[in-house]
Design a protein around this motif. Structure first.
Motif, PDB file in Angstrom:
ATOM      1  N   MET A   1       0.839  -1.193   0.000  1.00  0.00           N
ATOM      2  CA  MET A   1       0.000   0.000   0.000  1.00  0.00           C
ATOM      3  C   MET A   1       0.882   1.255   0.000  1.00  0.00           C
ATOM      4  SD  MET A   1      -2.733   1.305   2.849  1.00  0.00           S
ATOM      5  CE  MET A   1      -1.407   1.738   3.978  1.00  0.00           C
ATOM      6  N   ASN A   2       1.921   1.264   0.840  1.00  0.00           N
ATOM      7  CA  ASN A   2       2.813   2.423   0.894  1.00  0.00           C
ATOM      8  C   ASN A   2       3.553   2.631  -0.420  1.00  0.00           C
ATOM      9  OD1 ASN A   2       2.154   3.348   3.453  1.00  0.00           O
ATOM     10  ND2 ASN A   2       3.601   1.956   4.436  1.00  0.00           N
ATOM     11  N   GLU A   3       3.886   1.552  -1.106  1.00  0.00           N
ATOM     12  CA  GLU A   3       4.538   1.645  -2.414  1.00  0.00           C
ATOM     13  C   GLU A   3       3.564   2.148  -3.484  1.00  0.00           C
ATOM     14  OE1 GLU A   3       6.050  -2.231  -3.307  1.00  0.00           O
ATOM     15  OE2 GLU A   3       7.468  -2.206  -1.623  1.00  0.00           O
ATOM     16  N   SER A   4       2.271   2.018  -3.220  1.00  0.00           N
ATOM     17  CA  SER A   4       1.245   2.367  -4.204  1.00  0.00           C
ATOM     18  C   SER A   4       0.597   3.721  -3.932  1.00  0.00           C
ATOM     19  CB  SER A   4       0.156   1.284  -4.217  1.00  0.00           C
ATOM     20  OG  SER A   4       0.721   0.026  -4.488  1.00  0.00           O
ATOM     21  N   MET A   5       1.194   4.492  -3.058  1.00  0.00           N
ATOM     22  CA  MET A   5       0.638   5.801  -2.715  1.00  0.00           C
ATOM     23  C   MET A   5       0.965   6.820  -3.806  1.00  0.00           C
ATOM     24  SD  MET A   5      -0.859   5.653   0.337  1.00  0.00           S
ATOM     25  CE  MET A   5      -0.840   7.270   1.043  1.00  0.00           C
ATOM     26  N   ASP A   6      -0.008   7.667  -4.074  1.00  0.00           N
ATOM     27  CA  ASP A   6       0.180   8.802  -4.967  1.00  0.00           C
ATOM     28  C   ASP A   6      -0.371  10.006  -4.215  1.00  0.00           C
ATOM     29  OD1 ASP A   6       0.627  10.491  -7.074  1.00  0.00           O
ATOM     30  OD2 ASP A   6      -1.072   9.768  -8.272  1.00  0.00           O
ATOM     31  N   GLY A   7       0.525  10.707  -3.528  1.00  0.00           N
ATOM     32  CA  GLY A   7       0.070  11.765  -2.626  1.00  0.00           C
ATOM     33  C   GLY A   7      -0.593  11.107  -1.425  1.00  0.00           C
ATOM     34  N   ASN A   8      -1.842  11.483  -1.195  1.00  0.00           N
ATOM     35  CA  ASN A   8      -2.580  10.868  -0.080  1.00  0.00           C
ATOM     36  C   ASN A   8      -3.585   9.826  -0.571  1.00  0.00           C
ATOM     37  OD1 ASN A   8      -4.463  12.540  -1.220  1.00  0.00           O
ATOM     38  ND2 ASN A   8      -5.168  13.418   0.709  1.00  0.00           N
ATOM     39  N   LYS A   9      -3.425   9.394  -1.815  1.00  0.00           N
ATOM     40  CA  LYS A   9      -4.324   8.392  -2.387  1.00  0.00           C
ATOM     41  C   LYS A   9      -3.587   7.080  -2.620  1.00  0.00           C
ATOM     42  CE  LYS A   9      -7.332  11.742  -4.509  1.00  0.00           C
ATOM     43  NZ  LYS A   9      -8.079  12.155  -5.655  1.00  0.00           N
ATOM     44  N   VAL A  10      -4.338   5.994  -2.451  1.00  0.00           N
ATOM     45  CA  VAL A  10      -3.778   4.656  -2.651  1.00  0.00           C
ATOM     46  C   VAL A  10      -4.311   4.106  -3.967  1.00  0.00           C
ATOM     47  CG1 VAL A  10      -3.683   2.303  -1.749  1.00  0.00           C
ATOM     48  CG2 VAL A  10      -3.666   4.244  -0.165  1.00  0.00           C
ATOM     49  N   ASN A  11      -3.415   3.586  -4.782  1.00  0.00           N
ATOM     50  CA  ASN A  11      -3.799   2.954  -6.030  1.00  0.00           C
ATOM     51  C   ASN A  11      -4.060   1.472  -5.744  1.00  0.00           C
ATOM     52  OD1 ASN A  11      -3.995   1.773  -8.552  1.00  0.00           O
ATOM     53  ND2 ASN A  11      -2.409   3.079  -9.455  1.00  0.00           N
ATOM     54  N   THR A  12      -5.320   1.155  -5.415  1.00  0.00           N
ATOM     55  CA  THR A  12      -5.649  -0.225  -5.042  1.00  0.00           C
ATOM     56  C   THR A  12      -5.489  -1.195  -6.216  1.00  0.00           C
ATOM     57  OG1 THR A  12      -7.991   0.283  -5.326  1.00  0.00           O
ATOM     58  CG2 THR A  12      -7.137   0.280  -3.069  1.00  0.00           C
ATOM     59  N   SER A  13      -5.533  -0.691  -7.434  1.00  0.00           N
ATOM     60  CA  SER A  13      -5.339  -1.602  -8.566  1.00  0.00           C
ATOM     61  C   SER A  13      -3.907  -2.148  -8.584  1.00  0.00           C
ATOM     62  CB  SER A  13      -5.697  -0.936  -9.892  1.00  0.00           C
ATOM     63  OG  SER A  13      -4.850   0.154 -10.151  1.00  0.00           O
ATOM     64  N   LYS A  14      -2.935  -1.365  -8.134  1.00  0.00           N
ATOM     65  CA  LYS A  14      -1.560  -1.866  -8.037  1.00  0.00           C
ATOM     66  C   LYS A  14      -1.441  -2.928  -6.945  1.00  0.00           C
ATOM     67  CE  LYS A  14       0.985   2.107  -9.816  1.00  0.00           C
ATOM     68  NZ  LYS A  14       1.981   3.158  -9.517  1.00  0.00           N
ATOM     69  N   ILE A  15      -2.146  -2.710  -5.849  1.00  0.00           N
ATOM     70  CA  ILE A  15      -2.147  -3.695  -4.765  1.00  0.00           C
ATOM     71  C   ILE A  15      -2.793  -4.989  -5.265  1.00  0.00           C
ATOM     72  CG2 ILE A  15      -3.029  -4.228  -2.458  1.00  0.00           C
ATOM     73  CD1 ILE A  15      -2.967  -1.152  -1.933  1.00  0.00           C
ATOM     74  N   ALA A  16      -3.937  -4.844  -5.927  1.00  0.00           N
ATOM     75  CA  ALA A  16      -4.657  -6.010  -6.461  1.00  0.00           C
ATOM     76  C   ALA A  16      -3.784  -6.767  -7.453  1.00  0.00           C
ATOM     77  CB  ALA A  16      -5.956  -5.562  -7.118  1.00  0.00           C
ATOM     78  N   GLU A  17      -3.095  -6.052  -8.312  1.00  0.00           N
ATOM     79  CA  GLU A  17      -2.230  -6.687  -9.305  1.00  0.00           C
ATOM     80  C   GLU A  17      -1.112  -7.474  -8.626  1.00  0.00           C
ATOM     81  OE1 GLU A  17       0.896  -5.265 -12.726  1.00  0.00           O
ATOM     82  OE2 GLU A  17      -0.885  -4.038 -12.398  1.00  0.00           O
ATOM     83  N   TYR A  18      -0.499  -6.886  -7.607  1.00  0.00           N
ATOM     84  CA  TYR A  18       0.600  -7.550  -6.901  1.00  0.00           C
ATOM     85  C   TYR A  18       0.145  -8.868  -6.270  1.00  0.00           C
ATOM     86  CZ  TYR A  18       4.239  -8.478  -3.465  1.00  0.00           C
ATOM     87  OH  TYR A  18       5.216  -9.081  -2.718  1.00  0.00           O
ATOM     88  N   PHE A  19      -1.002  -8.838  -5.596  1.00  0.00           N
ATOM     89  CA  PHE A  19      -1.498 -10.027  -4.910  1.00  0.00           C
ATOM     90  C   PHE A  19      -2.332 -10.935  -5.814  1.00  0.00           C
ATOM     91  CE2 PHE A  19      -0.902  -7.122  -1.224  1.00  0.00           C
ATOM     92  CZ  PHE A  19       0.014  -7.887  -0.525  1.00  0.00           C
ATOM     93  N   ASN A  20      -2.572 -10.509  -7.044  1.00  0.00           N
ATOM     94  CA  ASN A  20      -3.380 -11.245  -8.021  1.00  0.00           C
ATOM     95  C   ASN A  20      -4.790 -11.523  -7.481  1.00  0.00           C
ATOM     96  OD1 ASN A  20      -4.049 -12.440 -10.444  1.00  0.00           O
ATOM     97  ND2 ASN A  20      -3.051 -14.383  -9.977  1.00  0.00           N
ATOM     98  N   VAL A  21      -5.415 -10.446  -7.003  1.00  0.00           N
ATOM     99  CA  VAL A  21      -6.798 -10.481  -6.534  1.00  0.00           C
ATOM    100  C   VAL A  21      -7.559  -9.368  -7.233  1.00  0.00           C
ATOM    101  CG1 VAL A  21      -6.173 -11.456  -4.269  1.00  0.00           C
ATOM    102  CG2 VAL A  21      -6.362  -8.965  -4.540  1.00  0.00           C
TER     103      VAL A  21
END
Length: 170
Positions: free
Chosen positions: A133-153
């Protein structure tokens, strides 16, 4: 599900991942099930999945009509039933009593919520989620699609996991 049960499930899941040396992200869930002594079989009778004891082992039945991410979560959900409710590798006495039981993924019972929590914790452990999640931050927003891609969910699963962990807002 109350906070204490959620905490217990997450702790147990982390213990299982650690003791069985399961690498995150889980790359090949079919191979993982095989390494645990189980098998996965497609079954048209289930819209999602089910798990049942098969001698000293187990069978996970999955609908062949799921996409890859849904299938992975279904299998992880069935592993939740296997460990939490059937006692596989954890509680021999409980495991011995499972010969006639089939745990199906359906409805919204407490056991279903628990198996969902296990699946999310299994595929997206808390510390790994936090780091990603911290790696996927853009300012104060989280790019959940990057998290989903990493975990394949799915993005929905990644978003819900973050919300249940208290990292993301509902």
């Amino acid at each position: 599900m109350d906070a204490a049960t959620r905490k217990m499930i997450n702790s147990l899941t982390e213990d299982i991942l650690h003791s069985l040396n399961i690498q995150i992200p889980v790359k090949d869930i079919d191979k993982l099930v095989d390494s645990l002594g189980g098998t996965i079989q497609p079954d048209l009778n289930y819209s999602d999945g089910a798990v049942k004891k098969n001698g000293d082992s187990f069978i996970i039945l999955v609908s062949p009509f799921q996409d890859e991410k849904r299938r992975r979560f279904t299998i992880a959900h069935e592993l939740g039933h296997l460990f939490l409710h059937m006692g596989y590798l954890i509680n021999e006495e409980l495991w011995r009593k499972q010969d006639q039981n089939v745990y199906e993924r359906s409805g919204s019972s407490e056991k279903e919520y628990q198996a969902n929590e296990f699946a999310a914790a299994f595929l997206m452990p808390k510390e790994d989620y936090f780091r990603k999640m911290n790696e996927s931050m853009d300012g104060n927003k989280v790019n959940t699609s990057k998290i989903a891609e990493y975990f394949n969910v799915s993005v929905e699963a990644a978003s819900n996991r973050g919300k249940f962990l208290g990292y993301l807002k509902w």
